[in-house]
Scaffold this active site. Sequence first.
Site, PDB file in Angstrom:
ATOM      1  N   SER A 285      65.156  29.164  25.253  1.00  0.00           N
ATOM      2  CA  SER A 285      64.475  28.739  26.252  1.00  0.00           C
ATOM      3  C   SER A 285      63.409  27.817  25.422  1.00  0.00           C
ATOM      4  CB  SER A 285      63.435  29.456  26.814  1.00  0.00           C
ATOM      5  OG  SER A 285      62.441  29.552  27.621  1.00  0.00           O
ATOM      6  N   LYS A 291      63.368  34.061  23.578  1.00  0.00           N
ATOM      7  CA  LYS A 291      65.177  34.128  24.658  1.00  0.00           C
ATOM      8  C   LYS A 291      66.139  34.232  23.767  1.00  0.00           C
ATOM      9  CE  LYS A 291      64.704  34.636  28.604  1.00  0.00           C
ATOM     10  NZ  LYS A 291      64.492  34.003  30.220  1.00  0.00           N
TER      11      LYS A 291
END
Length: 465
Positions: A285, A291
Amino acid sequence: MTDQHSGAGGKAWSGRFSEPVSDLVKRYTASVFFDRRMALQDIRGSLAHARMLARQSIIALADLAAIERGMAQIQGEIEHDEFPWNLDDEDVHLNIEKRLTALIGDAGKRLHTGRSRNDQVATDIRLWLRDMVDSIDALLRDYQLALLELAERHAATPLPGFTHLQVAQPVTFGHHLLAYVEMAKRDRARLADCRSRINRLPLGAAALAGTSFPIDRASVARELGFDGVCENSLDAVSDRDFAIEFASAASLIMLHFSRFSEELVLWLNPRIGFIDLADRFCTGSSIMPQKKNPDVPELARGKTGRVYGHLMSLLTLMKGQPLAYNKDNQEDKEPLFDTVDTVIDTLRIFVELVPGIQVKADAMASALQQGHATATDLADYLVKKGLPFRDAHEAVALAVRRAETKGCALADLPLDELRGFSALIDTDVFAVLSIEGSLAARNHIGGTAPEQVRAAIQRTRQALT
Ligand code: ARG
């Protein structure tokens, strides 16, 4: 005679018109930007047509030789990206014909004898799509092989089987993967069926009514590897059923990938954590450093919508068209091309992605402990001891409720407590309540017993064409 009236060698408009087409209309009606993708098929079709014309003495052998020479050069130019594509020449067919005439003169102008762009374009699409169907089929096979290999490694790895996305019964991960192998089998069968209707030759239908020249369609069909000719000239130039059938088969292929993708996304969720994917298939991300996103399966799921859209475009394109050819048909190509590209890209990705699936067997096993996944086995056990199934179902439901209250698994209830729900229960119940026992018990064709999963893998491998 001025250039304006000299046909292919002169201005872009013919003697029929008193002024050139406006630039806006030229751009609106041109298809060369996208249909040049079929250039090699166009050349192949033209060569087969020219050879037939020569065999039938419709053109001279010297003309054929010139056409063959010119086309060889054109093919080289296209392959080396040196071909002078020109918007003024509208589409791939006119571009190539124009170039041929520039290279070899009058023989180039004879090529279009007994032919129209209407039967020409229909032939090109079929030749192109046939090749694409073969490539997709080969990729589906690779995908099946990748699934089979992973399934073999996990023929006995327990996974919670879900219904309603709730833990239902134990299955093996291998068994689960084999469900996708079955889908791919049907996809391939559908493609093969669709291919049989793609593989008919429209050439010879000319504009719509056939031609007054003594053509030999069967020999052209043979040379181009078609199974036969389209039997009605009107249908030959206007039929796009084969493209719609293909888009429909492609939609189902994507539907299957979309379902698999949805499962991958779920399995990758850290709360579930059944699998991991190699980093090269995930992305991070831009804001959240922690992430690891499953972009590839998400995109496959998203691209499925795009392929359905193309199917709808093609269906809608055809619904209002009177016989025979209408320019509407030019709109068939972009949806078809994009469908092929999307399916091929998705397949290529999955062929690589599947071997990179890392199975987290512990997470699968611990999820299985949570949903009383062997409750059905307990009911079956009671039935085998003589209890009617509905009564067994009720007895087990009460036992599940007790386990829930105590916050333990069914198998963790002591024997005398279990016997409180049915006196038929004995020490042999614990084997039945185990995950391995539950799996091994489903030992019939199509069942999840590891033995059956291995046999299914074996059968599928043997039958794989
Ligand atoms: N570019 C056209 C197509 O894709 C070729 C056929 C044109 N025929 C015609 N009569 N304008 O359909």
